[in-house]
Design a protein around this motif. Structure first.
Motif, short mmCIF file in Angstrom:
data_model
loop_
_atom_site.label_atom_id
_atom_site.label_comp_id
_atom_site.label_asym_id
_atom_site.label_seq_id
_atom_site.Cartn_x
_atom_site.Cartn_y
_atom_site.Cartn_z
N ASP A 21 2.12 -7.82 7.23
CA ASP A 21 2.45 -8.95 8.08
C ASP A 21 2.07 -8.74 9.55
OD1 ASP A 21 4.41 -6.95 8.31
OD2 ASP A 21 5.95 -8.38 8.90
N ARG A 22 1.57 -7.54 9.90
CA ARG A 22 1.26 -7.23 11.30
C ARG A 22 -0.21 -7.52 11.60
NH1 ARG A 22 2.97 -1.55 12.74
NH2 ARG A 22 1.39 -1.04 11.21
N ASP A 65 1.43 3.51 9.45
CA ASP A 65 2.09 2.73 8.40
C ASP A 65 1.37 1.41 8.22
OD1 ASP A 65 3.00 1.89 10.96
OD2 ASP A 65 4.70 0.86 10.04
N TYR A 66 1.30 0.95 6.98
CA TYR A 66 0.62 -0.31 6.67
C TYR A 66 1.66 -1.40 6.56
CZ TYR A 66 -2.14 -3.92 4.50
OH TYR A 66 -2.75 -5.11 4.24
N ARG A 67 1.54 -2.41 7.38
CA ARG A 67 2.42 -3.58 7.33
C ARG A 67 1.54 -4.81 7.16
NH1 ARG A 67 6.52 -3.74 12.12
NH2 ARG A 67 6.97 -5.65 11.00
N GLU A 70 8.80 -10.61 -0.16
CA GLU A 70 7.50 -10.00 0.11
C GLU A 70 7.04 -10.40 1.50
OE1 GLU A 70 4.64 -9.34 -2.47
OE2 GLU A 70 5.91 -9.13 -4.22
N PRO A 71 6.53 -9.43 2.27
CA PRO A 71 6.04 -9.79 3.60
C PRO A 71 4.85 -10.74 3.50
CG PRO A 71 5.78 -7.43 3.20
CD PRO A 71 6.38 -8.03 1.98
N CYS A 108 -0.63 -11.38 7.42
CA CYS A 108 -0.88 -11.85 8.78
C CYS A 108 -1.99 -12.89 8.78
CB CYS A 108 -1.23 -10.68 9.68
SG CYS A 108 -2.90 -10.05 9.47
N CYS A 120 -5.28 -7.21 9.43
CA CYS A 120 -3.87 -7.06 9.08
C CYS A 120 -3.57 -5.57 8.90
CB CYS A 120 -3.55 -7.79 7.79
SG CYS A 120 -3.76 -9.57 7.88
N GLY A 121 -2.33 -5.24 9.03
CA GLY A 121 -1.93 -3.85 8.78
C GLY A 121 -1.04 -3.39 9.81
N ASN A 139 -3.37 -6.77 13.84
CA ASN A 139 -3.93 -5.70 14.67
C ASN A 139 -5.17 -6.22 15.38
OD1 ASN A 139 -2.29 -3.28 14.03
ND2 ASN A 139 -3.02 -3.69 11.97
#
Length: 100
Positions: free
Chosen positions: A82-83, A78-80, A37-38, A41, A99-100, A85
């Motif tokens: 772990d990223r 796209d939703y990440r 699982e990621p 963030c 996050c996202g 923003n």
């Protein structure tokens, strides 16, 4: 001669099926390997950036993956989780860290 070829073809077909079935059955009992699982963030840790000018942020010190964008910038939808923003406002100051 034709009879021998038919028997040979049937034997090869059965051998191929038996090999495939034994391989499938060998893997049937094994649990599938779960995807990791990621990690979320660290947006909470970077909330201190809100209100600061974006020019003062050293992007090399931000966790990866991250992106810094402002109004009118093209970004993917796209939703990440772990990223990180960093959203920049019209005046060049950071208005949101998420996050996202």
């Amino acid at each position: 001669m034709i009879r021998t070829l038919v028997i040979l073809a049937a034997g090869l077909t059965l051998t191929a099926c038996a090999t495939t079935a034994s391989t499938t059955n060998a893997n049937a009992g094994a649990d599938p390997v779960p995807m990791p699982e990621p990690q979320p963030c660290a947006a909470e840790a970077y909330q201190v950036l809100v209100g600061q000018p974006v020019g003062g942020v050293h992007t090399d010190s931000l966790p990866r993956p991250h992106r810094v964008y402002g109004p009118g910038d093209a970004v993917t939808m796209d939703y990440r989780p772990d990223r990180l923003n960093i959203v920049v406002g019209e005046d060049g100051s950071i208005i949101e860290v998420k996050c996202g």
